[in-house]
Design an enzyme around this catalytic site. Structure first.
Site, PDB file in Angstrom:
ATOM      1  N   SER A   1       8.378   7.357   6.035  1.00 34.32           N
ATOM      2  CA  SER A   1       9.374   6.405   5.554  1.00 34.32           C
ATOM      3  C   SER A   1      10.779   6.965   5.378  1.00 34.32           C
ATOM      4  CB  SER A   1       8.906   5.776   4.234  1.00 34.32           C
ATOM      5  OG  SER A   1       7.805   4.937   4.472  1.00 34.32           O
TER       6      SER A   1
ATOM      7  N   LYS B   1      16.957   4.249  -3.318  1.00 34.34           N
ATOM      8  CA  LYS B   1      15.729   3.480  -3.120  1.00 34.34           C
ATOM      9  C   LYS B   1      15.171   3.052  -4.474  1.00 34.34           C
ATOM     10  CE  LYS B   1      11.295   3.743  -0.608  1.00 34.34           C
ATOM     11  NZ  LYS B   1      10.458   4.589   0.277  1.00 34.34           N
TER      12      LYS B   1
ATOM     13  N   SER C   1       9.164   2.183   4.637  1.00 35.41           N
ATOM     14  CA  SER C   1       9.428   1.589   3.327  1.00 35.41           C
ATOM     15  C   SER C   1      10.831   1.861   2.826  1.00 35.41           C
ATOM     16  CB  SER C   1       8.406   2.089   2.301  1.00 35.41           C
ATOM     17  OG  SER C   1       8.612   3.435   1.974  1.00 35.41           O
TER      18      SER C   1
END
Length: 530
Positions: A231, A129, A207
């Site tokens: 998330s 990420k 997210s």
């Protein structure tokens, strides 16, 4: 294997530590009280799992399956990385899971690893990420504020994953500053759900959207994300993955762009419980750069916990565990309710597991309302106050939440923190007095309380969308959650299902690559499926 770690931890000491953590959010990093626990025997490094492959398509292999083939000399890290890079090249223009692909670097790393036997992640391609620092590689947190930021070092979690043999394929799309599903900083949708690539309206979940889509679309074997309000668990449920958000402090937050000092959690989005265990084992542990990781119980043997037990041909739970069912969990006739009922029935049939109805602690609705949840906003805004004062445009589509945090009154913040601690006390004493694991309809409030959660697939809708659920555990109860999930997954095949590839707009991409791309030829590995 000894008792699960949640049976060895003094729950009151976790409450005291949470109180100190709330104070630390206002005064800065300080030493936190240690967690009282029974001292388990040292576990050493994670065991290497021998997992025969179920597919000849190497992009579908789990970590355990791919690592087994690499150790046995039947697959090279370079071939595994190439297979995933080929899929990224062909399909990511549709999926938009990555914002930066490190193809040359990944191939060079794979060649340097070779066929030698190594740690559990030796040669495994991973997606990271884009709020995790990566040395020398732009880390944007998908925002205007960090669009040119190049960190000088890796986040602790990334450093540990690569030290365990992992190979970083690239950085994934995410919600702007980790606040929404993946969009551009000005709000235009990017990443799509791998199960509905032609329909951007289907939410890919939270997210960590890009990290989930990368794994579900077979463009990475596993990935990492962060959770402050769902998330990791939400994208895992949305895309048929097994997501593990550990207890606060189990994994260091050093080198991750912050959102909330007391609520941010790094974790993994994986294909099954075993892969989640392998990933968390590599990521977890004390870090001198993050006081939240210090004074905790040592990381238990998560890989053994995630290994199903079979006796006399029957799957059984590693530990006796009561699974608490909250009011309304199976209410109604929706496809989700039907899937939840079936999952509970299956769990109740596994030796060692029981399913019990639980009552919620007093004032549950009051203590979990919006005011409770909004106290995270000042923690979000405080580190960025100079930027808020200088140019609001830098926050893009998420600016409203940052302004709310800057304007929330100190009295509201204090009331919210007190409510959080009161709620935690009642969860530890009342809710977990009735069970060891509890099913949930939402990641809230367990993520806000710093308690571990595991998301796993439990079915599909008639239209083909995944249905998942969330298991919540006691402090440092990741091993028990993994054991329950492993027993369930040993009796189901939901987690083995993969989405169909999207239709590529141009057929040219399909004709430029060998027909056997991403596959191990049968004549090369005659006993692959053994």
């Amino acid at each position: 294997m000894s008792a699960p770690q949640d049976d060895q931890v003094d729950r009151r000491s976790f409450l005291y530590r949470a109180s100190a953590l709330a104070a630390a959010a206002t005064v800065g990093s300080v030493a936190l009280p240690s967690i009282a626990h029974a001292a388990p025997a040292p576990t050493g490094p994670a065991a290497l799992v021998d997992a025969p492959a179920r597919s000849v398509d190497i992009s579908e292999l789990t970590i355990a399956e791919a690592a087994t083939l690499i150790r046995k000399g039947r697959l090279t890290p370079e071939d595994l990385v190439r297979a995933h890079l080929d899929r990224i090249e062909e399909f990511d223009p549709t999926y938009q899971a990555f914002n930066r692909v490190l193809a040359d670097e990944a191939l060079a790393r794979a060649r340097s690893l070779g066929r030698d036997r190594g740690p559990a992640l030796h040669g495994i391609p991973l997606a990271i990420k884009d709020n995790y620092y990566t040395a020398g590689v732009t880390t944007t947190a998908n925002s205007y504020l960090f669009e040119n930021f190049v960190p000088p070092y890796d986040a602790t979690a990334v450093r540990r994953l690569t030290a365990a043999g992992g190979i970083v394929l690239g950085k994934t799309q995410m919600g702007p500053l980790a606040t929404t599903r993946a969009t551009t900083p000005d709000g235009r949708i990017t990443t799509v759900n791998a199960w509905t690539p032609a329909d951007p309206s289907t939410d890919p979940g939270g997210s960590s959207s890009g990290s989930a889509t990368a794994v579900a679309a077979r463009m990475a074997t596993s990935s990492v994300g962060t959770q402050t309000g769902g998330s990791i668990t939400a994208p895992s449920n949305a895309q048929n993955l097994t997501g593990l958000k550990p207890t606060m402090g189990r994994v260091s937050l050093h080198g991750i762009v912050p959102l909330s000092y007391t609520r941010d959690h790094p974790g993994t989005l994986a294909r099954d419980a075993m892969d989640a265990a392998i990933m968390l084992t590599a990521m977890a542990g004390e870090d001198p750069e993050d006081p939240r990781t210090q004074g905790l119980p040592p990381v238990p043997d998560l890989v053994t916990a995630a290994t199903p037990i079979v006796r006399a041909g029957r799957i059984r739970s590693r530990w006796r565990t009561r699974i608490g069912v909250i009011p309304g969990f199976t209410s109604g006739t929706s496809e989700t309710a039907v899937a939840r009922t079936a999952a509970l029935d299956l769990l109740a049939g596994i030796d060692g597991l029981s399913v019990v109805d639980v009552t919620m602690p007093d004032e549950w609705d009051l203590l979990t309302n919006a005011a409770f949840n909004n106290v995270r906003l000042p923690e979000r805004s405080e580190p960025f106050l100079p930027m808020l004062r200088s140019d609001l445009r830098g926050f893009g589509v998420s600016v409203t939440g940052w302004l709310q945090g800057a304007l929330l009154g100190a009295n509201e913040y204090l009331i919210g923190q007190r409510a959080k601690l009161r709620l935690l006390e009642r969860v530890l004493d009342d809710l977990f007095g009735q069970c060891e694991v509890v099913v949930q309809t939402s990641p809230t409030p367990f993520d806000a309380l710093g308690l571990p959660e595991l998301a796993l697939p439990i079915g599909f809708t008639r239209s083909g969308l995944p249905i998942g659920t969330i298991l919540g555990g006691k402090p440092y109860g990741e091993d028990r959650l993994l054991a329950v999930a492993a027993a369930y997954q040993a009796t189901t095949d939901w987690h083995h299902r993969r989405p169909a590839d999207p239709v590529v707009p141009s057929a040219a991409a399909r004709t430029t690559a060998p027909a056997n791309r991403g596959r191990i030829l049968a004549e090369q590995v005659p006993d692959l499926m053994q």
